[in-house]
Design an enzyme around this catalytic site. Structure first.
Site, PDB file in Angstrom:
ATOM      1  N   CYS A   2     -10.586   0.726  -0.488  1.00 13.87           N
ATOM      2  CA  CYS A   2     -11.399  -0.237   0.366  1.00 13.87           C
ATOM      3  C   CYS A   2     -11.945   0.597   1.612  1.00 13.87           C
ATOM      4  O   CYS A   2     -10.963  -0.132   2.543  1.00 13.87           O
ATOM      5  CB  CYS A   2     -12.363  -1.418   0.202  1.00 13.87           C
ATOM      6  SG  CYS A   2     -12.249  -1.765  -1.684  1.00 13.87           S
ATOM      7  N   ARG A  27      -8.038   6.657   2.488  1.00 16.14           N
ATOM      8  CA  ARG A  27      -7.743   5.009   1.969  1.00 16.14           C
ATOM      9  C   ARG A  27      -7.519   5.032   0.191  1.00 16.14           C
ATOM     10  O   ARG A  27      -6.996   4.185  -0.868  1.00 16.14           O
ATOM     11  CB  ARG A  27      -8.359   4.028   2.563  1.00 16.14           C
ATOM     12  CG  ARG A  27      -8.230   3.915   4.450  1.00 16.14           C
ATOM     13  CD  ARG A  27      -9.389   2.971   4.352  1.00 16.14           C
ATOM     14  NE  ARG A  27      -9.129   1.655   4.224  1.00 16.14           N
ATOM     15  CZ  ARG A  27      -8.276   0.757   4.928  1.00 16.14           C
ATOM     16  NH1 ARG A  27      -8.250   1.242   6.489  1.00 16.14           N
ATOM     17  NH2 ARG A  27      -8.194  -0.130   4.477  1.00 16.14           N
ATOM     18  N   TRP A  74     -13.138   0.618  -4.365  1.00 11.26           N
ATOM     19  CA  TRP A  74     -11.956   1.274  -4.842  1.00 11.26           C
ATOM     20  C   TRP A  74     -12.024   0.028  -5.735  1.00 11.26           C
ATOM     21  O   TRP A  74     -11.772  -1.463  -5.325  1.00 11.26           O
ATOM     22  CB  TRP A  74     -10.555   1.189  -4.419  1.00 11.26           C
ATOM     23  CG  TRP A  74      -8.896   1.490  -4.665  1.00 11.26           C
ATOM     24  CD1 TRP A  74      -9.258   2.877  -4.880  1.00 11.26           C
ATOM     25  CD2 TRP A  74      -8.465   0.763  -5.478  1.00 11.26           C
ATOM     26  NE1 TRP A  74      -7.569   2.468  -5.984  1.00 11.26           N
ATOM     27  CE2 TRP A  74      -7.113   1.375  -6.131  1.00 11.26           C
ATOM     28  CE3 TRP A  74      -7.893  -1.056  -5.556  1.00 11.26           C
ATOM     29  CZ2 TRP A  74      -5.729   0.765  -6.578  1.00 11.26           C
ATOM     30  CZ3 TRP A  74      -7.034  -1.585  -6.365  1.00 11.26           C
ATOM     31  CH2 TRP A  74      -6.438  -0.593  -7.024  1.00 11.26           C
ATOM     32  N   ASN A 100     -14.323  -6.167   1.616  1.00 11.61           N
ATOM     33  CA  ASN A 100     -12.945  -5.335   0.863  1.00 11.61           C
ATOM     34  C   ASN A 100     -12.509  -6.966   1.080  1.00 11.61           C
ATOM     35  O   ASN A 100     -12.263  -7.747   1.871  1.00 11.61           O
ATOM     36  CB  ASN A 100     -12.085  -5.053   2.390  1.00 11.61           C
ATOM     37  CG  ASN A 100     -12.680  -3.642   2.421  1.00 11.61           C
ATOM     38  OD1 ASN A 100     -13.547  -2.793   1.659  1.00 11.61           O
ATOM     39  ND2 ASN A 100     -12.171  -2.711   3.430  1.00 11.61           N
ATOM     40  N   GLY A 101     -11.525  -6.693  -0.163  1.00  9.54           N
ATOM     41  CA  GLY A 101     -10.647  -7.565  -0.228  1.00  9.54           C
ATOM     42  C   GLY A 101     -10.877  -8.554  -1.777  1.00  9.54           C
ATOM     43  O   GLY A 101     -11.444  -7.765  -2.685  1.00  9.54           O
ATOM     44  N   GLU A 486      12.165   8.219  -4.562  1.00  8.72           N
ATOM     45  CA  GLU A 486      11.123   9.159  -4.259  1.00  8.72           C
ATOM     46  C   GLU A 486      10.675  10.358  -4.052  1.00  8.72           C
ATOM     47  O   GLU A 486       9.246  10.274  -4.524  1.00  8.72           O
ATOM     48  CB  GLU A 486      11.488   8.976  -2.434  1.00  8.72           C
ATOM     49  CG  GLU A 486      10.749   9.385  -1.416  1.00  8.72           C
ATOM     50  CD  GLU A 486       9.187   8.335  -1.066  1.00  8.72           C
ATOM     51  OE1 GLU A 486       9.574   8.021  -1.926  1.00  8.72           O
ATOM     52  OE2 GLU A 486       8.364   9.147  -0.991  1.00  8.72           O
ATOM     53  N   LYS A 490       7.529  10.493  -5.841  1.00  9.95           N
ATOM     54  CA  LYS A 490       5.801  11.336  -5.509  1.00  9.95           C
ATOM     55  C   LYS A 490       5.299  11.938  -6.406  1.00  9.95           C
ATOM     56  O   LYS A 490       4.553  12.731  -6.659  1.00  9.95           O
ATOM     57  CB  LYS A 490       6.800  12.982  -4.339  1.00  9.95           C
ATOM     58  CG  LYS A 490       6.988  12.595  -2.778  1.00  9.95           C
ATOM     59  CD  LYS A 490       5.718  12.133  -1.883  1.00  9.95           C
ATOM     60  CE  LYS A 490       5.572  10.523  -2.670  1.00  9.95           C
ATOM     61  NZ  LYS A 490       5.728   8.748  -1.900  1.00  9.95           N
ATOM     62  N   GLU A 493       2.975   9.865  -8.539  1.00  9.21           N
ATOM     63  CA  GLU A 493       1.720   9.529  -7.516  1.00  9.21           C
ATOM     64  C   GLU A 493       0.352  11.001  -7.631  1.00  9.21           C
ATOM     65  O   GLU A 493      -0.897  10.664  -7.929  1.00  9.21           O
ATOM     66  CB  GLU A 493       1.851   9.552  -6.284  1.00  9.21           C
ATOM     67  CG  GLU A 493       2.679   8.039  -6.009  1.00  9.21           C
ATOM     68  CD  GLU A 493       2.876   8.221  -5.068  1.00  9.21           C
ATOM     69  OE1 GLU A 493       2.573   6.876  -4.252  1.00  9.21           O
ATOM     70  OE2 GLU A 493       3.348   9.019  -3.598  1.00  9.21           O
ATOM     71  N   HIS A 509      23.833   5.831 -19.497  1.00 12.95           N
ATOM     72  CA  HIS A 509      23.257   4.034 -20.428  1.00 12.95           C
ATOM     73  C   HIS A 509      21.198   4.118 -20.836  1.00 12.95           C
ATOM     74  O   HIS A 509      20.712   3.433 -20.295  1.00 12.95           O
ATOM     75  CB  HIS A 509      23.529   3.501 -19.242  1.00 12.95           C
ATOM     76  CG  HIS A 509      24.860   3.168 -18.924  1.00 12.95           C
ATOM     77  ND1 HIS A 509      25.998   2.714 -19.603  1.00 12.95           N
ATOM     78  CD2 HIS A 509      25.418   3.760 -17.545  1.00 12.95           C
ATOM     79  CE1 HIS A 509      27.338   2.834 -19.429  1.00 12.95           C
ATOM     80  NE2 HIS A 509      26.700   3.314 -17.804  1.00 12.95           N
ATOM     81  N   LYS A 608      -5.047   4.247  -0.016  1.00 13.06           N
ATOM     82  CA  LYS A 608      -3.226   4.463   0.678  1.00 13.06           C
ATOM     83  C   LYS A 608      -2.743   3.099   1.308  1.00 13.06           C
ATOM     84  O   LYS A 608      -1.720   3.043   1.587  1.00 13.06           O
ATOM     85  CB  LYS A 608      -3.945   5.534   2.317  1.00 13.06           C
ATOM     86  CG  LYS A 608      -2.973   6.019   3.387  1.00 13.06           C
ATOM     87  CD  LYS A 608      -1.877   6.940   2.543  1.00 13.06           C
ATOM     88  CE  LYS A 608      -1.037   6.883   4.139  1.00 13.06           C
ATOM     89  NZ  LYS A 608       0.181   7.440   3.643  1.00 13.06           N
TER      90      LYS A 608
HETATM   91  C1  G6P Z   1       0.690   2.449  -1.359  1.00 13.53           C
HETATM   92  C2  G6P Z   1       0.513   3.714  -0.993  1.00 13.53           C
HETATM   93  C3  G6P Z   1       2.096   4.071  -0.944  1.00 13.53           C
HETATM   94  C4  G6P Z   1       2.863   2.708   0.223  1.00 13.53           C
HETATM   95  C5  G6P Z   1       2.033   1.744  -0.789  1.00 13.53           C
HETATM   96  C6  G6P Z   1       3.326   0.707   0.852  1.00 13.53           C
HETATM   97  O1  G6P Z   1       0.575   2.758  -2.506  1.00 13.53           O
HETATM   98  O2  G6P Z   1      -0.272   4.625  -2.331  1.00 13.53           O
HETATM   99  O3  G6P Z   1       1.855   5.681  -0.735  1.00 13.53           O
HETATM  100  O4  G6P Z   1       4.274   3.757  -0.378  1.00 13.53           O
HETATM  101  O5  G6P Z   1       1.404   1.408  -0.875  1.00 13.53           O
HETATM  102  O6  G6P Z   1       2.711   0.559   1.966  1.00 13.53           O
HETATM  103  P1  G6P Z   1       2.840   0.723   2.996  1.00 13.53           P
HETATM  104  O7  G6P Z   1       1.964   0.501   4.002  1.00 13.53           O
HETATM  105  O8  G6P Z   1       3.245  -1.233   3.571  1.00 13.53           O
HETATM  106  O9  G6P Z   1       4.589   1.292   3.481  1.00 13.53           O
END
Ligand code: G6P
Length: 613
Positions: A2, A27, A74, A100-101, A486, A490, A493, A509, A608
């Site tokens: 948002c 975002r 969002w 927002n929120g 990680e 990626k 996502e 396992h 984001k």
């Molecule tokens: C969201 C984003 C991720 C990020 C996570 C934590 O899920 O899409 O890319 O790692 O939030 O965000 P922060 O801003 O706290 O690192």
């Protein structure tokens, strides 16, 4: 997640608001909308989909007006569609609100409002809020400001709002709790944004709205800030340093690719001014006052979400290995609810790129309540988490626009390396020569990453082979285990391919059952101390016809021979390996997502900055 942008001043609001919304696209959102006051009264336009859809929708409509509010939504309550998009309005359609929120008690409030004759058009919690303000306004001796204060005082949850009143085109009202909101002070004009990016072209003078503060923003004159019980608050004007060119793609097809390529510089920026090779000097200014506490800490707890949590896991390996302090790494969302023992001598480190993640913020508040010292590692300067912690260090990675975090991750890891070395040094664990050698090697990392980036064409060709894979496994040991997670994140996502990251030895396992000739396995085998074990694991995969993409150290002929594909990366100290080994994984995810024609910078359903629980 948002985005809000609003304007009041002498200029036409529509183009400013639309451009502002585009700046907030990173975002993550699924619909957008805008409200303006002009000769036709209050005009509200909303569209599902992208901002381009909104622009299409308003063609041939009245978009005049020098005051307006706009929003990217969002979805949380109610599906993404034109009706549920913001702005929302009251029944008489003279108030419009962007929010927002999440209003957690919206159901109770809705029942109360319905009993009082209100009808609702949407399934959103935000519509409840604007109707509640309308309801409060009908109380005796209650102007709009008081109505907003009363409404917000009866709300449970998080909000950043901006309110437009058709009958008063000379004023906006904004407020916030737990969701970020910043006011930009221009030349005879004001802007409001979820962050400063929408109005950076016009001003760098900002006021961060505090929790439970309500701001009256007039067309002319000074803004007025009050608390919910109407106590006046003095505005604190700050100057932000943000580079507008950092918001452009700079010739790259996507922000994510640009940000992957920026890593040699962003890592240097994280280190800048903090280390000096000649004098073997190593200092993190922001946490100097807590250095002794860190050195003597009995336990460190790291809280974070998503990619930042993976950096946190590397933080555990680094701090335990180099500085010999026990570390626990917690998902902030779990930590806040699982009643974990937290002691006054604990040091909690919160890691966040955006500095706005609701769960991480809540974990910080909890830790503070229990008396622990809370330090922050944030990228966004002045963000809520940066302000909520006792002290902290900024990663200085620069603005990250791509939703999938890349350069913020490597900067977080760099900062954790610096922190571990600083503590180890303070404890007298590191010999001077050892310290010098480590610092010298750290300075070489950006150049080594550049060498990996040169392999991008080769990584692209290889990645395209796997465009249609349905499952991926990522395996790594020790420092490469968090990297495996990680890498898998990626891929998930941005390409929507299912992927799991596991410690290599855990493969037997469970995950080994998944391996067949359809399942590519990305094996990160760059830790010499486990070389033989890595070879055995790869052989186990090959024996089950799995296809191995290995990330290896330059010249590792043995693993090369066993792999279907390999990517060679330069050798470094094991502690620093993740900074290099994660780069090919970022590129693999990127090129697969591009080949699958996915929206790399704004993947579906993701945001984001996650400002709700
Ligand atoms: C969201 C984003 C991720 C990020 C996570 C934590 O899920 O899409 O890319 O790692 O939030 O965000 P922060 O801003 O706290 O690192």
């Amino acid at each position: 997640m948002c985005g809000i942008v609003s304007y009041i001043g002498p200029k036409q609001a529509y183009p400013l608001l639309i451009n502002g919304l585009k700046r907030l696209e990173y975002r993550g959102y699924d619909s957008s909308g805008i409200a303006l006051i002009n000769n036709d009264g209050l005009c509200v336009y909303k569209s599902k989909g992208k901002i381009a859809d909104l622009e299409e929708n308003v063609k041939n409509k009245n978009i005049e007006g020098t005051i307006g509010i706009a929003h990217t939504r969002w979805a949380t309550h109610g599906e993404p569609n034109n009706v549920n998009a913001h702005p929302h309005f009251n029944e008489t359609m003279d108030l419009a609100l962007v929010h927002n929120g999440i209003i957690e008690n919206y159901d109770t409030l809705k029942v109360m409002l319905k009993k009082n004759g209100y009808h609702f058009q949407t399934e959103t919690d935000s519509e409840v809020l604007v109707q509640l303000i309308d309801f409060m306004r009908k109380k005796p001796r209650t102007n709009l400001l008081k109505a907003v204060q009363l409404a917000l005082a009866s709300v449970v949850g998080a909000y950043a709002i901006v309110l437009l009143d058709k009958n008063n085109p000379n004023q906006l009202i904004a407020a916030r709790k737990s969701s970020p909101l910043v006011i930009g002070i221009g030349d005879n004009e004001y802007f409001v944004g979820s962050d400063a990016t929408p109005f950076l072209d016009f001003t760098k003078k900002v006021i961060y709205v505090g929790d439970e503060e309500v701001v009256v923003i007039p067309r002319r004159g000074d803004i007025m800030i009050t608390t919910l019980d109407n106590t006046k608050v003095d505005p604190i004007v700050q100057h932000i340093e943000m580079d507008i060119t950092a918001l452009e793609k700079g010739g790259f097809d996507h922000f994510m690719l640009k940000e992957i390529y920026e890593q040699p510089e962003s890592i240097m920026d994280t280190m800048r001014g903090r280390i000096n090779v000649e004098d073997c000097y190593l200092q993190l200014g922001g946490i100097m006052d807590y250095k002794e506490k860190l050195i003597n800490a009995k336990r460190i707890i790291i809280v974070a979400c998503g990619t930042s949590w993976h950096a946190g896991l590397l933080g555990e390996y680094l701090i335990e290995n180099l500085a010999r302090i026990p570390v626990e790494v917690e998902y902030a969302s779990e930590f806040r609810y699982r009643n974990a023992p937290i002691f006054a001598d604990d040091i909690v480190i919160a890691i966040s790129q955006s500095g706005e993640t609701a769960d991480t913020l809540a974990a910080i508040e909890l830790a503070k309540k229990k008396g622990a010292t809370v330090l922050g590692i944030c990228n966004v300067v002045g963000s809520s988490i940066a302000r909520a912690t006792n002290a902290g260090s900024y990663t200085h990675a620069g603005q990250e626009i791509g939703v999938a975090s890349t350069k913020a991750f490597t900067s977080q890891v760099t900062l954790l390396i610096l922190m571990s070395l600083m503590i180890a040094d303070g404890k007298g664990i590191l010999e001077k020569n050892q310290k010098k050698a480590l610092i010298q090697e750290l300075m070489r990392i950006p150049e080594k990453i550049r060498k990996v980036l040169e392999k991008a064409p080769e990584i692209q060709r290889m990645s395209e082979v796997f465009t249609f894979a349905r499952n991926f496994l990522y395996l790594g040991r020790a420092y490469n285990y968090p990297v495996a997670m990680e890498g898998a994140l990626k891929l998930k996502e941005i390409s929507y391919i299912h992927a799991e990251g596991y410690p290599s030895a855990e493969m037997k396992h469970g995950p080994i059952a998944l391996i067949d000739k359809e399942t590519p396995v990305v094996f990160i085998a760059t830790t010499p101390s486990n070389h033989q074990k890595n070879i055995s694991n790869i052989q186990e995969i090959k024996a089950r016809q799995g296809r191995v993409i290995s990330i290896i150290l330059e010249g590792d002929e043995e693993i090369k021979r066993l792999s279907d594909f390999y990517i060679e990366i330069p050798d470094t100290e094991e502690e620093f390996t993740p900074l290099i080994s994660v780069v090919p994984l970022q590129l693999i995810a990127y090129y697969i997502a591009v080949a699958r024609k996915c929206n790399v910078d704004q993947p579906r359903n993701l945001a984001k900055s996650v400002t709700v629980e």
